[in-house]
Design a protein around this motif. Structure first.
Motif, PDB file in Angstrom:
ATOM      1  N   GLN A 202      27.087   5.969  15.938  1.00 27.41           N
ATOM      2  CA  GLN A 202      26.817   7.247  15.270  1.00 27.41           C
ATOM      3  C   GLN A 202      26.302   6.941  13.872  1.00 27.41           C
ATOM      4  O   GLN A 202      26.880   6.125  13.162  1.00 27.41           O
ATOM      5  CB  GLN A 202      28.111   8.055  15.204  1.00 27.41           C
TER       6      GLN A 202
ATOM      7  N   GLN B 170      22.198   2.291   2.926  1.00 24.02           N
ATOM      8  CA  GLN B 170      21.975   1.093   3.741  1.00 24.02           C
ATOM      9  C   GLN B 170      22.445   1.296   5.181  1.00 24.02           C
ATOM     10  O   GLN B 170      22.192   0.442   6.043  1.00 24.02           O
ATOM     11  CB  GLN B 170      22.721  -0.101   3.093  1.00 24.02           C
ATOM     12  N   ALA B 171      23.101   2.428   5.449  1.00 29.07           N
ATOM     13  CA  ALA B 171      23.745   2.627   6.756  1.00 29.07           C
ATOM     14  C   ALA B 171      22.802   2.382   7.935  1.00 29.07           C
ATOM     15  O   ALA B 171      23.167   1.696   8.899  1.00 29.07           O
ATOM     16  CB  ALA B 171      24.320   4.037   6.838  1.00 29.07           C
TER      17      ALA B 171
ATOM     18  N   ASP C  10      20.186   0.568   8.052  1.00 31.09           N
ATOM     19  CA  ASP C  10      19.849  -0.861   8.144  1.00 31.09           C
ATOM     20  C   ASP C  10      21.004  -1.657   8.739  1.00 31.09           C
ATOM     21  O   ASP C  10      20.813  -2.494   9.616  1.00 31.09           O
ATOM     22  CB  ASP C  10      19.521  -1.408   6.745  1.00 31.09           C
ATOM     23  N   THR C  11      22.203  -1.374   8.242  1.00 31.84           N
ATOM     24  CA  THR C  11      23.377  -2.085   8.757  1.00 31.84           C
ATOM     25  C   THR C  11      23.510  -1.832  10.260  1.00 31.84           C
ATOM     26  O   THR C  11      23.731  -2.770  11.036  1.00 31.84           O
ATOM     27  CB  THR C  11      24.651  -1.620   8.027  1.00 31.84           C
TER      28      THR C  11
ATOM     29  N   HIS D 231      20.881  -3.888  12.241  1.00 32.68           N
ATOM     30  CA  HIS D 231      21.188  -5.317  12.383  1.00 32.68           C
ATOM     31  C   HIS D 231      22.383  -5.526  13.312  1.00 32.68           C
ATOM     32  O   HIS D 231      22.416  -6.475  14.096  1.00 32.68           O
ATOM     33  CB  HIS D 231      21.446  -5.948  11.014  1.00 32.68           C
ATOM     34  N   PHE D 232      23.355  -4.638  13.207  1.00 32.35           N
ATOM     35  CA  PHE D 232      24.527  -4.724  14.091  1.00 32.35           C
ATOM     36  C   PHE D 232      24.089  -4.569  15.555  1.00 32.35           C
ATOM     37  O   PHE D 232      24.502  -5.339  16.434  1.00 32.35           O
ATOM     38  CB  PHE D 232      25.543  -3.647  13.720  1.00 32.35           C
TER      39      PHE D 232
ATOM     40  N   TYR E 284      23.717  12.220  13.340  1.00 29.75           N
ATOM     41  CA  TYR E 284      24.489  13.399  12.945  1.00 29.75           C
ATOM     42  C   TYR E 284      24.389  13.568  11.438  1.00 29.75           C
ATOM     43  O   TYR E 284      23.962  12.652  10.719  1.00 29.75           O
ATOM     44  CB  TYR E 284      25.950  13.164  13.366  1.00 29.75           C
ATOM     45  N   HIS E 285      24.821  14.716  10.924  1.00 27.25           N
ATOM     46  CA  HIS E 285      24.715  15.003   9.483  1.00 27.25           C
ATOM     47  C   HIS E 285      23.289  14.660   9.002  1.00 27.25           C
ATOM     48  O   HIS E 285      22.319  14.893   9.700  1.00 27.25           O
ATOM     49  CB  HIS E 285      25.743  14.188   8.673  1.00 27.25           C
TER      50      HIS E 285
ATOM     51  N   ILE F 104      31.067   3.130  16.996  1.00 23.71           N
ATOM     52  CA  ILE F 104      31.029   2.693  15.600  1.00 23.71           C
ATOM     53  C   ILE F 104      30.177   3.662  14.790  1.00 23.71           C
ATOM     54  O   ILE F 104      29.033   3.960  15.147  1.00 23.71           O
ATOM     55  CB  ILE F 104      30.423   1.267  15.453  1.00 23.71           C
ATOM     56  N   THR F 105      30.762   4.130  13.682  1.00 24.97           N
ATOM     57  CA  THR F 105      30.071   5.079  12.812  1.00 24.97           C
ATOM     58  C   THR F 105      29.535   4.360  11.577  1.00 24.97           C
ATOM     59  O   THR F 105      30.245   3.557  10.965  1.00 24.97           O
ATOM     60  CB  THR F 105      31.049   6.188  12.365  1.00 24.97           C
ATOM     61  N   PHE F 106      28.289   4.655  11.246  1.00 25.44           N
ATOM     62  CA  PHE F 106      27.709   4.137  10.005  1.00 25.44           C
ATOM     63  C   PHE F 106      27.375   5.327   9.120  1.00 25.44           C
ATOM     64  O   PHE F 106      26.635   6.224   9.530  1.00 25.44           O
ATOM     65  CB  PHE F 106      26.463   3.297  10.299  1.00 25.44           C
ATOM     66  N   GLY F 107      27.944   5.348   7.916  1.00 26.71           N
ATOM     67  CA  GLY F 107      27.777   6.518   7.063  1.00 26.71           C
ATOM     68  C   GLY F 107      27.265   6.159   5.679  1.00 26.71           C
ATOM     69  O   GLY F 107      27.000   4.990   5.374  1.00 26.71           O
ATOM     70  N   ALA F 108      27.152   7.168   4.834  1.00 26.90           N
ATOM     71  CA  ALA F 108      26.576   7.010   3.500  1.00 26.90           C
ATOM     72  C   ALA F 108      27.397   6.060   2.635  1.00 26.90           C
ATOM     73  O   ALA F 108      28.571   5.899   2.840  1.00 26.90           O
ATOM     74  CB  ALA F 108      26.489   8.360   2.825  1.00 26.90           C
TER      75      ALA F 108
END
Lengths: 96, 130, 118, 105
Positions: free
Chosen positions: B6, B15-16, B18-19, B22-23, B40-41, B126-130
């Motif tokens: 997400q 950077q979310a 980008d991270t 790569h993940f 989302y958001h 896995i969530t990547f956020g601001a």
């Protein structure tokens, strides 16, 4: 349980408040600055027993952080290691 | 392992994206299945077809489209997040599951139900956020 | 059925994230998953009565907390330590909750299949 | 009557204060629908739900909420679509004088 933390201020502090034995913390993005302990100690100066702390090496390199300036107990992973941590731990909580 | 992702943050500003990218590359290289990415958001800004970064920088939107093409990763943009942020033209209206003109190749519009379905299906979310 | 934890550790006001986050929790319940809402840290303030964001023309999302039982969300946890830290007692909260210690919450959290926070 | 109402591009009321039963009947009749007691049961439910929770459920939650309040039979899609063939969530909200739900545009 794995905590993925991407900021070093309140976000990391809140995370440190809730972790307990056998938890794992992965510092990513600007949270990797918390690994630095020279010349000033960071919020990570009090080591929590039983909690492993990792930092994402590509984010360290991107910021020019020398491992020699960091707490010795911190372990380092690349993205493949990040995936391994996700595989080895559940649940995963992203702290943003 | 089946993984769903997400993304809650807009590209470039944080950077979310980008991270997460790569993940995902590393996860696929290790043989894991990335089942779906749910935007989302402010994450919905990752889908804008018309985004044009300077030529010497990574093109985050194109990256996602490529991921769909090469690895069949389902790219889903949340309909209500997108509407709130003006991503969907009114004239295009809503075709759930369809490919929208405003979105880059490979993205589709759908509701939160697809996020939940992915979460239920996956071993990890896995969530990547601001 | 999976157990999904939704953790709120910041105010629900001031941004749209709180609203979109609750939408996620409701949707999870509609998929017949076991949903647990956890309010910790500053997030316990999200539960206090008499919040009037309407004055700022912000949508008040506190009332929807009363709809949680409709969707079979009956596990609403608050962290005791955070309640103490913010000087709150349960009577001041909009809905009835289970107050648990940080340790007791952590024991439950470790058993969750997925954890969401925003 | 409908001419005096402020409405959005989807025909929904902009100002809930202008709603009354006659307005609901007129909105439905414009869509070719005559409201029966069964329609009103759902419309009244929508209004009460919104007043109490300041929230509009999406399609999936809508059915669940009706089931809890009015029984499983009335929360079923087949029943709701019989009443509102063009979309129960959208049109129940419309005749209740509420905004168009985000996913119905």
């Amino acid at each position: 349980m794995l905590y993925i933390v991407n900021k070093k201020g309140d976000v990391l502090r809140n995370c440190l408040d809730t972790v307990s034995t056998d938890d794992v913390i992965l510092l990513i993005e600007s949270a990797v600055y918390a690994a630095v302990n020279k010349p000033q100690p960071s919020v990570l100066s009090e080591r929590i027993s039983g909690v492993a702390i990792y930092a994402l090496l590509p984010d360290m390199r991107a910021r020019g952080i020398d491992v020699a300036r960091c707490y010795e107990y911190i372990q380092y992973v690349d993205y493949a290691g990040f995936v391994d941590l996700v595989e080895q731990n559940n649940p995963v909580r992203s702290c943003c | 392992m089946k993984i769903s992702i997400q993304i809650n943050a807009s590209p470039y500003q944080y950077q979310a994206a980008d991270t997460a990218w790569h993940f995902i590359q590393a996860a696929i290289a290790k043989g894991h299945k990335v089942y779906r990415i749910f935007f989302y958001h402010d994450g919905v800004y990752n889908a804008y077809r018309d985004s044009r970064p300077p030529g010497d920088e990574r093109d985050i939107v194109k990256r996602w489209s490529g991921l769909q093409l090469e690895h069949d990763v389902d790219l889903v943009v949340c309909v209500s997040s997108a509407q709130r942020r003006g991503l969907l033209e009114q004239s295009v209206a809503l075709k759930v599951g369809g490919y929208e003109q405003a979105l880059s190749d490979g993205f589709r519009i759908a509701g939160l139900g697809l996020l939940m379905e992915a979460v239920i299906e996956s071993d990890r979310h896995i969530t990547f956020g601001a | 059925m999976k157990t999904l934890f939704f953790i709120i550790n910041k105010s629900l006001q001031g941004n749209v994230c709180g609203q979109e986050f609750l939408d996620m929790a409701l949707m999870a319940a509609a998929f017949d998953q076991k949903v647990v809402l956890l309010f910790e840290g500053e997030g316990v303030n999200a539960l206090v009565k008499n919040q009037c964001p309407d004055g700022l023309q912000l949508k008040n999302i506190v009332p929807v907390l009363n709809a949680l039982p409709i969707y079979d969300i009956n596990d609403v946890l608050v962290e005791e330590e955070s309640m103490t830290m913010w000087g709150l007692v349960e009577e001041e909260l909009e809905i009835s909750v289970h107050a648990l210690s940080r340790r007791a919450i952590k024991d439950q959290l470790n058993l969750a299949d997925h954890v969401f926070s925003f | 009557m409908l001419q005096q109402l402020e409405r959005d591009e989807y025909g929904f009321l902009r100002n809930r204060q202008q709603w009354n039963k006659a307005v609901a009947e007129a909105l439905a009749s414009e869509d070719g629908l005559a409201l029966t007691v069964s329609h009103w049961e759902i419309i009244d439910f929508m209004r009460a739900y919104y007043d109490e929770f300041n929230h509009q459920p999406n399609a999936r939650l809508f059915g669940q909420a009706i089931k809890k309040k009015l029984g499983a039979e009335k929360g079923a899609s087949i029943y709701l679509y019989q009443l509102f063939p063009d979309g129960p969530l959208k049109y129940a909200n419309k005749y209740a004088g509420l905004p168009i739900p985000p996913s119905c545009i």
